[in-house]
Design a protein around this motif. Structure first.
Motif, PDB file in Angstrom:
ATOM      1  N   ASP A  47       0.696  -1.112  -0.098  1.00  0.00           N
ATOM      2  CA  ASP A  47       0.133   0.124   0.127  1.00  0.00           C
ATOM      3  C   ASP A  47       0.867   1.379  -0.102  1.00  0.00           C
ATOM      4  O   ASP A  47       0.732   2.270  -0.707  1.00  0.00           O
ATOM      5  CB  ASP A  47      -0.956   0.031   1.210  1.00  0.00           C
ATOM      6  N   SER A  48       1.871   1.247   0.760  1.00  0.00           N
ATOM      7  CA  SER A  48       2.794   2.499   1.006  1.00  0.00           C
ATOM      8  C   SER A  48       3.346   2.449  -0.741  1.00  0.00           C
ATOM      9  O   SER A  48       3.453   3.791  -0.869  1.00  0.00           O
ATOM     10  CB  SER A  48       4.054   2.192   1.799  1.00  0.00           C
ATOM     11  N   SER A  51       0.617   3.983  -3.045  1.00  0.00           N
ATOM     12  CA  SER A  51       0.198   5.316  -3.006  1.00  0.00           C
ATOM     13  C   SER A  51       1.423   6.057  -2.539  1.00  0.00           C
ATOM     14  O   SER A  51       1.191   7.278  -2.136  1.00  0.00           O
ATOM     15  CB  SER A  51      -0.676   5.200  -1.477  1.00  0.00           C
ATOM     16  N   PRO A  74      -1.546   7.372   2.370  1.00  0.00           N
ATOM     17  CA  PRO A  74      -2.772   6.543   2.220  1.00  0.00           C
ATOM     18  C   PRO A  74      -3.930   7.162   1.829  1.00  0.00           C
ATOM     19  O   PRO A  74      -4.161   8.418   1.733  1.00  0.00           O
ATOM     20  CB  PRO A  74      -2.928   6.306   3.738  1.00  0.00           C
ATOM     21  N   SER A  92      -7.039   2.157   1.501  1.00  0.00           N
ATOM     22  CA  SER A  92      -5.772   1.677   1.980  1.00  0.00           C
ATOM     23  C   SER A  92      -6.042   0.493   3.011  1.00  0.00           C
ATOM     24  O   SER A  92      -5.331  -0.632   2.916  1.00  0.00           O
ATOM     25  CB  SER A  92      -4.837   2.681   2.853  1.00  0.00           C
TER      26      SER A  92
END
Length: 461
Positions: A286-287, A290, A294, A298
């Motif tokens: 996710d990091s 994105s 977030p 997320s």
């Protein structure tokens, strides 16, 4: 009682505890020092700290209150001056209860065996045994041995189907009403509270197999310009060369964590390290996608990528042999394969190369030590805490993991785990979806399009 915000520092001869305690009477402060245990009470605040080395409350110790900053500063003398107190920045470790001593030998000494419970059991067993004359009688009557209905009735049955899950299998009941909420992460449906470990694994595998989309994977493989940009990005927690220090917001989050002591066995602790890898993988994905900013999606993304969340299916050791925590390469690979599979099935970007980069991110976090790992978990926890449905995964996993990382996890083991993970390699064959064949077909399709374009140009000319 309220646990105040606090911080700890040290000099060569003393440890200094600074507490934020507005609107108190300095004369009411009570301080007690019992070797490594320090308690401070001033209504309505209470603080209990467990240090790694002993302290003294002697004439050189002091306590001062500054009303302008509402800060109570307590200075305690080190019993062995010059000693270095480690981990003073790990607030959860300082707040953790004092370890309960394990009794390794019997506390009752047997003086005589006369009339012991063992002899009583032997006597009862002999009384229940079939005698020779009873055997002869049974043989004559076609082995129809007389039977009686037990007077005490049958032993009680365990009629509960409820199973435990989460951190050290400590939790249950959080998913009882999963069907009545918009919990898109839960793959077990209304059976979440009753599924066995085997059921969870089989359901997870079936769901992944059903949802894998060859065309989506092939499209991302053929048109990967955006994915290559994501892969080229560097996570700030890995690139940051500054001396680590928790922020005020992070310390405040630590103070809100539960106060627990975990009595985990060696193999349970081993499995926690394996589960930690899967949590960090989801966070890393996710990091990276994105750019560490977030989005409203997320929580959904990280939840779906974490087998311990979506199917309550955390990894378990396959090669553990006791003793020191050793993580063979294949054990780490086996723990990560479900994360790889899920990253190729559910989120927007489905790329094996991106999954490999996330593995290296996880290895980088671990090699930086448990403080960086704690920072990652706190960021992950903050995202789940603020979701109206998925906050339950903080309750059953992330809260306990944050406490455990600071209080119980071994920093050297964490770093070694990162080194081993960096050297591990997940083969595409382990994913079970013929990824090499799909990629080969994609490349052949590109070649055919190129040849067709060339033929068209030749015919036009």
């Amino acid at each position: 009682m309220i646990t105040p915000r606090f911080s700890c520092s040290q000099t060569e001869n003393a440890v200094i505890v600074s507490m934020y305690c507005p609107s108190i009477r300095a004369a009411d402060v009570e301080i007690n020092v019992d070797e490594t245990l320090v308690t401070v009470h001033v209504n309505p605040y209470f603080l209990r700290l467990n240090f790694s080395k002993p302290l003294l409350d002697d004439e050189e110790s002091s306590a001062n209150y500054d009303p302008s900053s509402a800060t109570l500063t307590i200075t305690l003398t080190k019993e062995n001056k010059g000693e270095v107190f480690e981990d003073l920045d790990l607030l959860a470790k300082l707040l953790a209860p004092r370890k309960t001593p394990v009794i390794s030998s019997p506390s009752i000494e047997v003086i005589s065996t006369q009339g012991t419970a063992e002899e009583d059991l032997v006597a009862q067993a002999e009384a229940l045994s079939i005698k020779d004359d009873e055997l002869a009688e049974a043989e004559e009557n076609d082995w129809q041995i007389p039977q009686e209905v037990p007077q005490d009735g049958l032993p009680p049955l365990n009629l509960s189907k409820e199973k435990h899950y989460g951190f050290l299998d400590m939790h249950s009941g959080y998913l009882k009403h999963a069907l009545h909420t918009e919990n898109e992460i839960n793959e077990l449906g209304g059976d979440a509270e009753e599924c066995t470990k085997e059921d969870r694994t089989s359901r997870r595998l079936k769901h992944e197999n059903d949802k894998f989309d060859e065309e989506h994977y092939m499209a991302d493989f053929m048109d990967d310009e955006c994915i290559q940009e994501l892969i080229a990005w560097t996570h700030p927690h890995i690139s940051d060369k500054n001396t680590f220090q928790y922020t005020e917001q992070e310390n405040a989050a630590v103070l809100r964590l539960p106060r627990k002591e975990y009595l985990a066995t060696d193999i349970q602790t081993h499995d926690l390290y394996l589960t930690l890898i899967t949590l960090l993988f989801s966070y890393a994905y996710d990091s990276r996608t994105s750019q560490h900013d977030p989005t409203p999606e997320s929580a959904w993304t990280m939840g779906n990528l974490t087998p311990a969340f979506t199917a309550l299916d955390s990894p378990q050791s396959t090669e553990y042999s006791g003793g020191p925590h050793v993580f063979p390469r294949m054990e780490l690979v086996d723990a990560l394969v479900p994360s790889y599979r899920r990253s190729l099935t559910f989120p927007l970007y489905r790329s094996f190369a991106l999954a490999e980069k996330c593995r290296k991110d996880v290895a980088g976090f671990l090699q930086k030590g448990k403080r960086i790992v704690m920072r990652c978990l706190l960021e992950m926890k903050d995202i789940f805490d603020h979701h109206e449905v998925y906050y339950i995964y903080s309750k059953i996993w992330l809260d306990d993991f944050c406490v455990w990382i600071q209080a119980d996890a071994d920093d050297e083991i964490v770093k070694q785990l990162g080194k081993n993970l960096m050297e591990a390699k997940v083969d595409k064959d382990l994913i079970d979806w013929d990824l090499d064949l799909i990629e080969t077909a994609a490349l052949q399709a590109i070649d055919r399009e190129t040849d067709s374009d060339d033929e068209s140009i030749d015919s036009d000319s």
